[in-house]
Write a protein that holds these residues in place. Structure first.
Motif, PDB file in Angstrom:
ATOM      1  N   SER A 157     -57.621 -38.710 -21.763  1.00 54.89           N
ATOM      2  CA  SER A 157     -56.853 -39.950 -21.699  1.00 54.89           C
ATOM      3  C   SER A 157     -55.947 -40.055 -22.917  1.00 54.89           C
ATOM      4  O   SER A 157     -56.269 -39.511 -23.984  1.00 54.89           O
ATOM      5  CB  SER A 157     -57.797 -41.168 -21.644  1.00 54.89           C
ATOM      6  N   PRO A 158     -54.790 -40.705 -22.769  1.00 54.97           N
ATOM      7  CA  PRO A 158     -54.236 -41.139 -21.496  1.00 54.97           C
ATOM      8  C   PRO A 158     -53.696 -39.944 -20.712  1.00 54.97           C
ATOM      9  O   PRO A 158     -53.617 -38.834 -21.227  1.00 54.97           O
ATOM     10  CB  PRO A 158     -53.093 -42.065 -21.932  1.00 54.97           C
ATOM     11  N   ARG A 159     -53.321 -40.139 -19.469  1.00 61.41           N
ATOM     12  CA  ARG A 159     -52.718 -39.062 -18.691  1.00 61.41           C
ATOM     13  C   ARG A 159     -51.241 -38.905 -19.043  1.00 61.41           C
ATOM     14  O   ARG A 159     -50.687 -37.807 -18.973  1.00 61.41           O
ATOM     15  CB  ARG A 159     -52.869 -39.357 -17.199  1.00 61.41           C
ATOM     16  N   HIS A 160     -50.619 -40.003 -19.389  1.00 63.47           N
ATOM     17  CA  HIS A 160     -49.212 -39.991 -19.794  1.00 63.47           C
ATOM     18  C   HIS A 160     -49.063 -40.891 -21.019  1.00 63.47           C
ATOM     19  O   HIS A 160     -49.691 -41.934 -21.099  1.00 63.47           O
ATOM     20  CB  HIS A 160     -48.298 -40.516 -18.682  1.00 63.47           C
ATOM     21  N   GLU A 161     -48.224 -40.447 -21.951  1.00 62.11           N
ATOM     22  CA  GLU A 161     -47.971 -41.238 -23.142  1.00 62.11           C
ATOM     23  C   GLU A 161     -46.512 -41.092 -23.504  1.00 62.11           C
ATOM     24  O   GLU A 161     -46.015 -39.964 -23.648  1.00 62.11           O
ATOM     25  CB  GLU A 161     -48.850 -40.750 -24.296  1.00 62.11           C
ATOM     26  N   VAL A 162     -45.846 -42.223 -23.633  1.00 63.23           N
ATOM     27  CA  VAL A 162     -44.458 -42.218 -24.095  1.00 63.23           C
ATOM     28  C   VAL A 162     -44.422 -43.027 -25.378  1.00 63.23           C
ATOM     29  O   VAL A 162     -44.888 -44.168 -25.402  1.00 63.23           O
ATOM     30  CB  VAL A 162     -43.500 -42.827 -23.056  1.00 63.23           C
ATOM     31  N   THR A 163     -43.891 -42.449 -26.424  1.00 62.30           N
ATOM     32  CA  THR A 163     -43.885 -43.127 -27.708  1.00 62.30           C
ATOM     33  C   THR A 163     -42.596 -42.819 -28.451  1.00 62.30           C
ATOM     34  O   THR A 163     -41.880 -41.871 -28.108  1.00 62.30           O
ATOM     35  CB  THR A 163     -45.102 -42.720 -28.544  1.00 62.30           C
ATOM     36  N   GLU A 164     -42.338 -43.611 -29.434  1.00 60.70           N
ATOM     37  CA  GLU A 164     -41.130 -43.384 -30.231  1.00 60.70           C
ATOM     38  C   GLU A 164     -41.444 -42.514 -31.439  1.00 60.70           C
ATOM     39  O   GLU A 164     -42.561 -42.557 -31.986  1.00 60.70           O
ATOM     40  CB  GLU A 164     -40.551 -44.724 -30.696  1.00 60.70           C
ATOM     41  N   MET A 165     -40.458 -41.778 -31.843  1.00 64.82           N
ATOM     42  CA  MET A 165     -40.584 -40.920 -33.019  1.00 64.82           C
ATOM     43  C   MET A 165     -41.120 -41.727 -34.198  1.00 64.82           C
ATOM     44  O   MET A 165     -40.692 -42.862 -34.447  1.00 64.82           O
ATOM     45  CB  MET A 165     -39.206 -40.345 -33.369  1.00 64.82           C
ATOM     46  N   GLY A 166     -42.068 -41.132 -34.903  1.00 63.77           N
ATOM     47  CA  GLY A 166     -42.637 -41.786 -36.065  1.00 63.77           C
ATOM     48  C   GLY A 166     -43.942 -42.513 -35.790  1.00 63.77           C
ATOM     49  O   GLY A 166     -44.689 -42.824 -36.734  1.00 63.77           O
TER      50      GLY A 166
ATOM     51  N   GLU B 240     -66.884 -19.412 -19.417  1.00 62.52           N
ATOM     52  CA  GLU B 240     -65.722 -19.853 -18.647  1.00 62.52           C
ATOM     53  C   GLU B 240     -65.316 -21.268 -19.067  1.00 62.52           C
ATOM     54  O   GLU B 240     -66.163 -22.148 -19.231  1.00 62.52           O
ATOM     55  CB  GLU B 240     -66.059 -19.828 -17.171  1.00 62.52           C
ATOM     56  N   GLN B 241     -64.012 -21.464 -19.221  1.00 59.84           N
ATOM     57  CA  GLN B 241     -63.515 -22.759 -19.678  1.00 59.84           C
ATOM     58  C   GLN B 241     -63.127 -23.624 -18.494  1.00 59.84           C
ATOM     59  O   GLN B 241     -62.569 -23.152 -17.509  1.00 59.84           O
ATOM     60  CB  GLN B 241     -62.305 -22.565 -20.588  1.00 59.84           C
ATOM     61  N   TYR B 242     -63.393 -24.889 -18.629  1.00 60.11           N
ATOM     62  CA  TYR B 242     -63.021 -25.887 -17.627  1.00 60.11           C
ATOM     63  C   TYR B 242     -61.989 -26.806 -18.266  1.00 60.11           C
ATOM     64  O   TYR B 242     -62.235 -27.400 -19.311  1.00 60.11           O
ATOM     65  CB  TYR B 242     -64.248 -26.672 -17.167  1.00 60.11           C
ATOM     66  N   PHE B 243     -60.848 -26.909 -17.588  1.00 56.05           N
ATOM     67  CA  PHE B 243     -59.728 -27.654 -18.151  1.00 56.05           C
ATOM     68  C   PHE B 243     -59.697 -29.090 -17.649  1.00 56.05           C
ATOM     69  O   PHE B 243     -60.000 -29.375 -16.479  1.00 56.05           O
ATOM     70  CB  PHE B 243     -58.406 -26.980 -17.784  1.00 56.05           C
ATOM     71  N   GLY B 244     -59.277 -29.982 -18.537  1.00 53.75           N
ATOM     72  CA  GLY B 244     -58.969 -31.342 -18.130  1.00 53.75           C
ATOM     73  C   GLY B 244     -57.604 -31.405 -17.471  1.00 53.75           C
ATOM     74  O   GLY B 244     -56.877 -30.406 -17.450  1.00 53.75           O
ATOM     75  N   PRO B 245     -57.232 -32.562 -16.955  1.00 56.31           N
ATOM     76  CA  PRO B 245     -55.963 -32.702 -16.233  1.00 56.31           C
ATOM     77  C   PRO B 245     -54.743 -32.712 -17.138  1.00 56.31           C
ATOM     78  O   PRO B 245     -53.617 -32.594 -16.661  1.00 56.31           O
ATOM     79  CB  PRO B 245     -56.112 -34.039 -15.519  1.00 56.31           C
ATOM     80  N   GLY B 246     -54.953 -32.843 -18.429  1.00 54.71           N
ATOM     81  CA  GLY B 246     -53.841 -32.838 -19.370  1.00 54.71           C
ATOM     82  C   GLY B 246     -53.294 -34.222 -19.657  1.00 54.71           C
ATOM     83  O   GLY B 246     -53.444 -35.157 -18.863  1.00 54.71           O
ATOM     84  N   THR B 247     -52.669 -34.337 -20.826  1.00 54.36           N
ATOM     85  CA  THR B 247     -51.934 -35.544 -21.212  1.00 54.36           C
ATOM     86  C   THR B 247     -50.480 -35.143 -21.414  1.00 54.36           C
ATOM     87  O   THR B 247     -50.183 -34.265 -22.231  1.00 54.36           O
ATOM     88  CB  THR B 247     -52.474 -36.147 -22.523  1.00 54.36           C
ATOM     89  N   ARG B 248     -49.602 -35.774 -20.658  1.00 54.24           N
ATOM     90  CA  ARG B 248     -48.169 -35.497 -20.819  1.00 54.24           C
ATOM     91  C   ARG B 248     -47.614 -36.446 -21.868  1.00 54.24           C
ATOM     92  O   ARG B 248     -47.586 -37.655 -21.661  1.00 54.24           O
ATOM     93  CB  ARG B 248     -47.428 -35.669 -19.494  1.00 54.24           C
ATOM     94  N   LEU B 249     -47.208 -35.882 -23.001  1.00 49.38           N
ATOM     95  CA  LEU B 249     -46.690 -36.670 -24.115  1.00 49.38           C
ATOM     96  C   LEU B 249     -45.182 -36.544 -24.199  1.00 49.38           C
ATOM     97  O   LEU B 249     -44.653 -35.421 -24.210  1.00 49.38           O
ATOM     98  CB  LEU B 249     -47.312 -36.208 -25.439  1.00 49.38           C
ATOM     99  N   THR B 250     -44.526 -37.671 -24.254  1.00 48.34           N
ATOM    100  CA  THR B 250     -43.078 -37.700 -24.469  1.00 48.34           C
ATOM    101  C   THR B 250     -42.803 -38.521 -25.705  1.00 48.34           C
ATOM    102  O   THR B 250     -43.206 -39.691 -25.792  1.00 48.34           O
ATOM    103  CB  THR B 250     -42.346 -38.322 -23.260  1.00 48.34           C
ATOM    104  N   VAL B 251     -42.132 -37.899 -26.665  1.00 51.89           N
ATOM    105  CA  VAL B 251     -41.761 -38.592 -27.898  1.00 51.89           C
ATOM    106  C   VAL B 251     -40.245 -38.734 -27.908  1.00 51.89           C
ATOM    107  O   VAL B 251     -39.517 -37.733 -27.864  1.00 51.89           O
ATOM    108  CB  VAL B 251     -42.231 -37.821 -29.142  1.00 51.89           C
ATOM    109  N   THR B 252     -39.776 -39.993 -27.929  1.00 49.89           N
ATOM    110  CA  THR B 252     -38.323 -40.230 -27.855  1.00 49.89           C
ATOM    111  C   THR B 252     -37.738 -40.524 -29.237  1.00 49.89           C
ATOM    112  O   THR B 252     -38.468 -40.817 -30.182  1.00 49.89           O
ATOM    113  CB  THR B 252     -38.029 -41.410 -26.932  1.00 49.89           C
TER     114      THR B 252
END
Lengths: 112, 106
Positions: free
Chosen positions: A7-16, A100-112
């Motif tokens: 968690s989170p699955r998606h994160e959008v944040t500003e630089m800094g 063997e490794q089990y992967f999570g779904p990932g967190t997509r991070l976007t930094v603007t």
């Protein structure tokens, strides 16, 4: 078992800004891995823990990145301060020892 | 120089074809992993190998430690096999190939 939870699955944040990504490994697994995936560099191992102890953090890009595993069921990856070039998908994976490794779904991070 | 080289980079096959994806590495390893990443982004570990051969359903993975080479085979390919297949090797460090993008056409 619910698998590896991120968690989170998606994160959008500003630089800094500070960003904290969270991971709950599969119960009973004692190894945990943090990966980053970008179009330019593909998949990269950032750090891995065994029995809550960081074993190899040579992939951590710089001091802005830190990872902790306070107990066997939780880990965080923190970026402070975040930069646009940190935008990526961050995966957490767990395994039993070096199995063997089990992967999570990932967190997509976007930094603007 | 990349520590892990995969070939081909892209592969298009007709449904039912036999598919082979190759992975060569230049470092000492304790294990080699084959991963599958679907278009939605999720990653699944298919195999972990340190020697010989493993089979799971229509998937077969082999490794030759002396030649530092592994192959992933898919028999009777199906459109749902369309994905990116990634080879990763681990020892003291962990290295990834750039992936093979497979498209299976009905």
């Amino acid at each position: 078992d619910a698998g590896v939870i991120q968690s989170p699955r998606h994160e959008v944040t500003e630089m800094g800004q500070e960003v904290t990504l969270r991971c709950k490994p599969i119960s009973g697994h004692n190894s945990l891995f943090w990966y980053r995936q970008t179009m330019m560099r593909g998949l990269e191992l950032l750090i891995y823990f065994n029995n809550n102890v960081p074993i190899d953090d040579s992939g951590m890009p710089e001091d802005r990145f830190s990872a902790k595993m306070p107990n066997a069921s939780f880990s965080t990856l923190k970026i402070q301060p975040s930069e646009p070039r940190d935008s990526a998908v961050y995966f957490c994976a767990s395994s039993l020892d070096v199995g063997e490794q089990y992967f999570g779904p990932g967190t997509r991070l976007t930094v603007t | 120089k990349n520590e892990v080289e995969q070939s081909p980079q892209n592969l298009t096959a007709q449904e039912g074809e036999f598919i082979t994806i190759n992975c060569s590495y230049s470092v000492g390893i304790s294990a080699l992993h084959w991963l599958q990443q679907h278009p939605g982004g999720g990653i699944v570990s298919l195999f972990m190998l340190s020697s010989g051969k493993k089979k799971h359903g229509r998937l077969i993975a082999t490794i030759n430690i002396q030649e530092k080479h592994s192959s992933l085979h898919i028999t009777a390919s199906h459109p749902r096999d369309s994905a990116v297949y990634i080879c990763a090797v681990g020892g003291n460090q962990f290295y990834f190939g750039t992936g093979t993008s497979l498209t299976v056409i009905p």
